[in-house]
Scaffold this motif. Structure first.
Motif, PDB file in Angstrom:
ATOM      1  N   SER A 287       0.818  -1.218   0.000  1.00  0.00           N
ATOM      2  CA  SER A 287       0.000   0.000   0.000  1.00  0.00           C
ATOM      3  C   SER A 287       0.848   1.262   0.000  1.00  0.00           C
ATOM      4  O   SER A 287       0.401   2.308  -0.475  1.00  0.00           O
ATOM      5  CB  SER A 287      -0.946   0.002   1.199  1.00  0.00           C
ATOM      6  OG  SER A 287      -0.221  -0.081   2.416  1.00  0.00           O
ATOM      7  N   ARG A 291      -0.131   3.617  -3.604  1.00  0.00           N
ATOM      8  CA  ARG A 291      -0.791   4.924  -3.512  1.00  0.00           C
ATOM      9  C   ARG A 291      -0.268   5.879  -4.574  1.00  0.00           C
ATOM     10  O   ARG A 291      -0.961   6.820  -4.969  1.00  0.00           O
ATOM     11  CB  ARG A 291      -0.631   5.514  -2.111  1.00  0.00           C
ATOM     12  CG  ARG A 291       0.784   5.925  -1.727  1.00  0.00           C
ATOM     13  CD  ARG A 291       0.837   6.314  -0.256  1.00  0.00           C
ATOM     14  NE  ARG A 291       2.152   6.760   0.167  1.00  0.00           N
ATOM     15  CZ  ARG A 291       2.535   8.038   0.188  1.00  0.00           C
ATOM     16  NH1 ARG A 291       1.693   8.989  -0.213  1.00  0.00           N
ATOM     17  NH2 ARG A 291       3.735   8.378   0.594  1.00  0.00           N
ATOM     18  N   ARG A 307      -8.621   1.661  -9.303  1.00  0.00           N
ATOM     19  CA  ARG A 307      -8.308   2.320  -8.042  1.00  0.00           C
ATOM     20  C   ARG A 307      -9.031   1.661  -6.874  1.00  0.00           C
ATOM     21  O   ARG A 307      -8.443   1.476  -5.798  1.00  0.00           O
ATOM     22  CB  ARG A 307      -8.690   3.812  -8.122  1.00  0.00           C
ATOM     23  CG  ARG A 307      -7.842   4.602  -9.105  1.00  0.00           C
ATOM     24  CD  ARG A 307      -8.097   6.087  -8.995  1.00  0.00           C
ATOM     25  NE  ARG A 307      -9.455   6.462  -9.383  1.00  0.00           N
ATOM     26  CZ  ARG A 307      -9.827   6.722 -10.626  1.00  0.00           C
ATOM     27  NH1 ARG A 307      -8.958   6.613 -11.618  1.00  0.00           N
ATOM     28  NH2 ARG A 307     -11.078   7.095 -10.890  1.00  0.00           N
ATOM     29  N   SER A 311      -7.363  -0.063  -3.608  1.00  0.00           N
ATOM     30  CA  SER A 311      -7.696   0.493  -2.296  1.00  0.00           C
ATOM     31  C   SER A 311      -8.219  -0.572  -1.344  1.00  0.00           C
ATOM     32  O   SER A 311      -7.944  -0.542  -0.137  1.00  0.00           O
ATOM     33  CB  SER A 311      -8.748   1.598  -2.447  1.00  0.00           C
ATOM     34  OG  SER A 311      -8.247   2.670  -3.188  1.00  0.00           O
TER      35      SER A 311
END
Length: 342
Positions: A287, A291, A307, A311
């Motif tokens: 992560s 990002r 996305r 996420s």
């Protein structure tokens, strides 16, 4: 990463015709690696690193980068000449192509340490720091600054700053075409609320034709870049280059007359995957890397699903490359036609 990664290139002045701005928490090595896949020519900048962090903290961690990121500039925050000189030597030892002094950041935290935009009020101090850095390194030493700060925002104030810092040996000024308001506005508001005065940057170039003047602030399109390049030596893009990184895939052709290094967003991401795996093997969480990839499919069919999938899954324990591959599969891949024979 070891030191002296870039000894072959350090004697060569990097082109600043198109630059990607230093942005805290954004222009990390993970973003920069992807940016370099998209453009071989754009000059990339690190996040600002304070002299105190480099001298008293984990120097290797702060200066870690991949040699494939070159050309790459290190941005420093500080004002003590001795500390700036020491950090300029570190920049050279670690292989950077340029060392840049931040005279533009408006946050309270850096103001209290005489870092950033507050130094616009102290041109002699900036000049002393620049002179010390130039004496300490063979790298080009540049300054990124605002056109002023509240209370010191006249044309005469700006010219005094340029006069004194250029007299100390600085030849390249990267000018954010807004003042900074140091009381009452957040750093985010300081990037939007003070009006842009591009004409002031144009006038700087006209007044100081012997200096390299790079314009920054609110630039989003190549058309805007070309307009600015009629009056300045280079352009620097920040938020647009981060949120819509595919823009960088057109830089080499548009501004340097060279072939684009990658032909699709999917293939660009595939070229980043081995680097991501290396970072995962180093213990970096997925992560923390992904990002910086979220904008790659900006505006594309399936981009939102890309996305969302990242996420929802990149933060899970043990997540790896398979998360990115599954997310990428949610975006239809365009057909790439073979080149027409000559």
């Amino acid at each position: 990463m070891s030191k002296n990664l870039n000894s072959e290139n350090q004697a060569r002045e990097p082109s600043r015709r198109f630059c990607v701005a230093p942005m805290m928490d954004w222009t990390t090595s993970h973003y920069r690696f992807m940016a370099r896949v998209l453009s071989r020519q754009a000059l990339l900048y690190t996040e600002m690193v304070t002299t105190g962090a480099l001298i008293h903290g984990d120097t290797d961690r702060f200066l870690r980068h991949n040699p494939k990121e070159y050309p790459l500039a290190l941005q420093l925050g500080g004002s003590d000449p001795g500390e700036l000189a020491h950090c300029a030597r570190l920049a050279e030892a670690f292989g950077f192509d340029e060392v840049n002094l931040n005279v533009g950041c408006p946050s309270d935290r850096v103001q209290n340490n005489m870092i950033g935009a507050c130094l616009m009020e102290h041109p002699d101090r900036v000049a002393d720091g620049v002179a010390a850095m130039i004496a300490a390194t063979r790298l080009p030493v540049t300054v990124k600054h605002r056109i002023g700060i509240n209370g010191h925002d006249s044309w005469e104030d700006l010219c005094e700053f340029i006069d004194k810092v250029s007299a100390a040996g600085c030849r390249t000024f990267i000018v954010h075409a807004r003042i900074a308001i140091l009381e009452g506005l957040s750093p985010k508001e300081n990037r939007d609320i003070p009006p842009l005065k591009y004409d002031w940057v144009y006038q700087l170039k006209a007044r100081y034709p012997h200096l390299e003047i790079i314009i920054n602030g609110g630039i989003k399109t190549f058309d805007e870049c070309h307009q600015h390049l009629q009056h300045t030596d280079g352009v620097m893009l920040g938020r647009e280059a981060y949120h819509n990184p595919w823009l960088l895939a057109g830089v080499d052709t548009e501004f340097f007359g060279q072939p684009a290094p990658v032909d699709s967003r999917h293939n660009a991401l595939r070229r980043v995957l081995p680097f991501i795996q290396e970072e995962l093997d180093r213990g970096v969480y997925l992560s923390h890397i992904t990002r910086h990839l979220m904008g790659l499919f900006h505006g594309q069919p399936g981009g939102r699903q890309f996305r969302r999938y990242i996420s929802e899954n990149a933060h899970r324990p043990g997540s790896g490359i398979e998360v990115i591959e599954a997310a990428m599969a949610k975006v239809p891949e365009p057909e790439i036609s073979a080149p027409t024979p000559a």
